[in-house]
Design a protein around this motif. Sequence first.
Motif, PDB file in Angstrom:
ATOM      1  N   PHE A 188      -1.231  40.728  17.593  1.00  0.00           N
ATOM      2  CA  PHE A 188      -1.765  39.530  16.970  1.00  0.00           C
ATOM      3  C   PHE A 188      -3.196  39.749  16.504  1.00  0.00           C
ATOM      4  O   PHE A 188      -4.039  40.241  17.250  1.00  0.00           O
ATOM      5  CB  PHE A 188      -1.713  38.360  17.948  1.00  0.00           C
ATOM      6  CG  PHE A 188      -0.339  38.093  18.496  1.00  0.00           C
ATOM      7  CD1 PHE A 188       0.717  37.820  17.652  1.00  0.00           C
ATOM      8  CD2 PHE A 188      -0.099  38.131  19.865  1.00  0.00           C
ATOM      9  CE1 PHE A 188       1.996  37.580  18.139  1.00  0.00           C
ATOM     10  CE2 PHE A 188       1.163  37.890  20.377  1.00  0.00           C
ATOM     11  CZ  PHE A 188       2.221  37.612  19.515  1.00  0.00           C
ATOM     12  N   GLN A 192      -3.900  34.575  10.568  1.00  0.00           N
ATOM     13  CA  GLN A 192      -2.607  34.002  10.928  1.00  0.00           C
ATOM     14  C   GLN A 192      -1.485  34.507  10.036  1.00  0.00           C
ATOM     15  O   GLN A 192      -0.369  34.773  10.505  1.00  0.00           O
ATOM     16  CB  GLN A 192      -2.692  32.477  10.844  1.00  0.00           C
ATOM     17  CG  GLN A 192      -1.385  31.744  11.065  1.00  0.00           C
ATOM     18  CD  GLN A 192      -1.560  30.234  11.018  1.00  0.00           C
ATOM     19  OE1 GLN A 192      -2.644  29.727  11.299  1.00  0.00           O
ATOM     20  NE2 GLN A 192      -0.507  29.509  10.665  1.00  0.00           N
ATOM     21  N   ASN A 195       0.185  37.735  11.226  1.00  0.00           N
ATOM     22  CA  ASN A 195       0.804  37.823  12.545  1.00  0.00           C
ATOM     23  C   ASN A 195       2.322  37.805  12.432  1.00  0.00           C
ATOM     24  O   ASN A 195       2.883  37.132  11.558  1.00  0.00           O
ATOM     25  CB  ASN A 195       0.332  36.669  13.434  1.00  0.00           C
ATOM     26  CG  ASN A 195      -1.099  36.849  13.890  1.00  0.00           C
ATOM     27  OD1 ASN A 195      -1.587  37.975  14.004  1.00  0.00           O
ATOM     28  ND2 ASN A 195      -1.792  35.748  14.159  1.00  0.00           N
ATOM     29  N   HIS A 201      -3.361  32.918  16.509  1.00  0.00           N
ATOM     30  CA  HIS A 201      -3.464  33.469  17.855  1.00  0.00           C
ATOM     31  C   HIS A 201      -4.901  33.669  18.310  1.00  0.00           C
ATOM     32  O   HIS A 201      -5.133  34.267  19.373  1.00  0.00           O
ATOM     33  CB  HIS A 201      -2.698  34.794  17.948  1.00  0.00           C
ATOM     34  CG  HIS A 201      -1.224  34.614  18.162  1.00  0.00           C
ATOM     35  ND1 HIS A 201      -0.638  34.595  19.410  1.00  0.00           N
ATOM     36  CD2 HIS A 201      -0.213  34.402  17.275  1.00  0.00           C
ATOM     37  CE1 HIS A 201       0.664  34.397  19.283  1.00  0.00           C
ATOM     38  NE2 HIS A 201       0.949  34.281  18.005  1.00  0.00           N
ATOM     39  N   PHE A 215      -8.137  34.746  22.524  1.00  0.00           N
ATOM     40  CA  PHE A 215      -6.794  35.044  22.021  1.00  0.00           C
ATOM     41  C   PHE A 215      -5.721  34.374  22.870  1.00  0.00           C
ATOM     42  O   PHE A 215      -5.842  34.250  24.095  1.00  0.00           O
ATOM     43  CB  PHE A 215      -6.540  36.554  22.052  1.00  0.00           C
ATOM     44  CG  PHE A 215      -6.862  37.266  20.761  1.00  0.00           C
ATOM     45  CD1 PHE A 215      -5.962  37.272  19.711  1.00  0.00           C
ATOM     46  CD2 PHE A 215      -8.055  37.943  20.612  1.00  0.00           C
ATOM     47  CE1 PHE A 215      -6.245  37.938  18.533  1.00  0.00           C
ATOM     48  CE2 PHE A 215      -8.361  38.617  19.433  1.00  0.00           C
ATOM     49  CZ  PHE A 215      -7.446  38.611  18.390  1.00  0.00           C
ATOM     50  N   GLU A 216      -4.652  33.958  22.210  1.00  0.00           N
ATOM     51  CA  GLU A 216      -3.403  33.541  22.842  1.00  0.00           C
ATOM     52  C   GLU A 216      -2.425  34.718  22.716  1.00  0.00           C
ATOM     53  O   GLU A 216      -2.182  35.191  21.606  1.00  0.00           O
ATOM     54  CB  GLU A 216      -2.843  32.299  22.153  1.00  0.00           C
ATOM     55  CG  GLU A 216      -1.441  31.913  22.566  1.00  0.00           C
ATOM     56  CD  GLU A 216      -1.331  31.724  24.067  1.00  0.00           C
ATOM     57  OE1 GLU A 216      -0.463  32.391  24.653  1.00  0.00           O
ATOM     58  OE2 GLU A 216      -2.100  30.934  24.645  1.00  0.00           O
ATOM     59  N   ASP A 217      -1.863  35.185  23.845  1.00  0.00           N
ATOM     60  CA  ASP A 217      -1.099  36.427  23.803  1.00  0.00           C
ATOM     61  C   ASP A 217       0.415  36.251  23.833  1.00  0.00           C
ATOM     62  O   ASP A 217       1.154  37.247  23.854  1.00  0.00           O
ATOM     63  CB  ASP A 217      -1.527  37.355  24.938  1.00  0.00           C
ATOM     64  CG  ASP A 217      -1.236  36.800  26.334  1.00  0.00           C
ATOM     65  OD1 ASP A 217      -0.673  35.684  26.434  1.00  0.00           O
ATOM     66  OD2 ASP A 217      -1.577  37.484  27.318  1.00  0.00           O
ATOM     67  N   TRP A 219       4.033  35.318  22.306  1.00  0.00           N
ATOM     68  CA  TRP A 219       4.764  35.193  21.036  1.00  0.00           C
ATOM     69  C   TRP A 219       5.208  33.745  20.854  1.00  0.00           C
ATOM     70  O   TRP A 219       5.734  33.117  21.760  1.00  0.00           O
ATOM     71  CB  TRP A 219       5.997  36.105  21.085  1.00  0.00           C
ATOM     72  CG  TRP A 219       6.636  36.326  19.749  1.00  0.00           C
ATOM     73  CD1 TRP A 219       7.304  35.420  18.998  1.00  0.00           C
ATOM     74  CD2 TRP A 219       6.658  37.556  19.020  1.00  0.00           C
ATOM     75  NE1 TRP A 219       7.750  35.997  17.824  1.00  0.00           N
ATOM     76  CE2 TRP A 219       7.374  37.301  17.819  1.00  0.00           C
ATOM     77  CE3 TRP A 219       6.149  38.830  19.259  1.00  0.00           C
ATOM     78  CZ2 TRP A 219       7.593  38.303  16.861  1.00  0.00           C
ATOM     79  CZ3 TRP A 219       6.371  39.813  18.312  1.00  0.00           C
ATOM     80  CH2 TRP A 219       7.082  39.549  17.134  1.00  0.00           C
ATOM     81  N   GLY A 221       3.208  31.261  20.363  1.00  0.00           N
ATOM     82  CA  GLY A 221       2.154  30.333  20.750  1.00  0.00           C
ATOM     83  C   GLY A 221       2.064  30.054  22.225  1.00  0.00           C
ATOM     84  O   GLY A 221       1.009  29.680  22.727  1.00  0.00           O
ATOM     85  N   GLN A 224      -0.642  28.051  24.487  1.00  0.00           N
ATOM     86  CA  GLN A 224      -1.727  27.729  23.553  1.00  0.00           C
ATOM     87  C   GLN A 224      -3.043  27.400  24.262  1.00  0.00           C
ATOM     88  O   GLN A 224      -3.754  26.477  23.883  1.00  0.00           O
ATOM     89  CB  GLN A 224      -1.306  26.575  22.640  1.00  0.00           C
ATOM     90  CG  GLN A 224      -0.132  26.939  21.725  1.00  0.00           C
ATOM     91  CD  GLN A 224       0.187  25.865  20.720  1.00  0.00           C
ATOM     92  OE1 GLN A 224       0.222  24.686  21.043  1.00  0.00           O
ATOM     93  NE2 GLN A 224       0.402  26.255  19.479  1.00  0.00           N
ATOM     94  N   TYR A 226      -5.428  29.891  24.551  1.00  0.00           N
ATOM     95  CA  TYR A 226      -6.376  30.706  23.799  1.00  0.00           C
ATOM     96  C   TYR A 226      -7.516  31.261  24.667  1.00  0.00           C
ATOM     97  O   TYR A 226      -8.654  31.359  24.233  1.00  0.00           O
ATOM     98  CB  TYR A 226      -6.949  29.919  22.607  1.00  0.00           C
ATOM     99  CG  TYR A 226      -5.909  29.656  21.545  1.00  0.00           C
ATOM    100  CD1 TYR A 226      -5.718  30.527  20.481  1.00  0.00           C
ATOM    101  CD2 TYR A 226      -5.093  28.530  21.631  1.00  0.00           C
ATOM    102  CE1 TYR A 226      -4.733  30.291  19.525  1.00  0.00           C
ATOM    103  CE2 TYR A 226      -4.106  28.283  20.688  1.00  0.00           C
ATOM    104  CZ  TYR A 226      -3.928  29.173  19.633  1.00  0.00           C
ATOM    105  OH  TYR A 226      -2.946  28.940  18.694  1.00  0.00           O
TER     106      TYR A 226
END
Length: 273
Positions: A188, A192, A195, A201, A215-217, A219, A221, A224, A226
Motif C-alpha cells: 500500500f 490511493q 493501491n 491506506h 498507515f492502515e495495513d 486489505w 481498509g 481503519q 491508520y
Amino acid sequence: MKKKFFYSLLAAALGTGLLSAAPASAFEIKSRDEAPADFKNILQDFRAFVGEERRYLSPDTIQAKQVNLSDLTLKFDYDPKVFFIGETADIYRDRLDFKATTGSQVETGQIIFGDTSCNTGDRSFPNFSQFCPNPNDALPGKVAPYKPLNVGDWVNLGSFQAGTKLDFQLVANDINGGIYENGVKAIFGLDQALNPDNLQHAIAYYYKDYLVLGFEDIWGGGDQDYNDTVFAIDIGKANARGAAKIPEPSATAAMFAIAAFGLMKTRRRQAVR
C-alpha cells in the motif's frame, strides 16, 4: 577514447552477467539518542498520532487527512530523515519502503524498516505503551533492518535536490510472508489510485515542521485506525513551510490537543488481524 572503450566493455560485461552491479547499500538505522535535538525535544508529543488500536476515525476525518502528494516534492535541496514513531498492528509486522524520483531517475526498492513492530526491550521508554501496545520479539536469525524497532529509531535517506519526489510504501506483514488477495500482495502506497484495493491506506498530519504519516495495513481498509505503522518525516523547515496545508500554530495546537484527549475515540470493530 580509452575511457569510452572501458565503459563500453563494462556495460557489455554487466549485460552478459560476467559482472554484477552492487546492490544499493542499506540505510543505517540510528537510535533516538543520536537524533537531532529538535526531534528529541518533541518526541513524546508524537504519541498522540499513534493513539489506540482500533481507534475510531470518521470517514470525514480520514478523507480530510489524505496525503497531499505535492507536499512530498522537495522545493529545496535537503537530506530527508524518517523517524519511527510507533505502531498498533498486533500480529502484523509490516515493512516500510522508500522511493525517490528526480526527473526521469527513479530509486526504488529501498527498505527503510524491514520490521515495523516495536521492540519489547524498549519498555523502559516513558509512555512506551502509548506508542506501542503490541510489541514483538525479534524473529530468529534476523538482523537490521529486519528487527523490531525502538521508538525514535531513524534513518537519513540521503541528499536529494529540489524537485525530487519522495514516496513511501507499506508491505503488510512482510516479515511473516506477506498478505495476499487473489494472488496479489498487499503493498500500500500514498496514492490511493495505485493501491491494489483502490482504497486510501495512509493519512497525514503536520506537526512543528514534521510530516507525520499513519498507515492502515489491512486489505480492504480493515478497522481503519491508520496507526498500524506511524512515522515522522523531516523534509526541512523550508520544504515543510512551503507545503500546501501547514496549519497555523494555533490550529496545530488545537489539532494535537484534540487527538491527545479523545476526538479519535476507540470503537471496537470486528476485524480479523
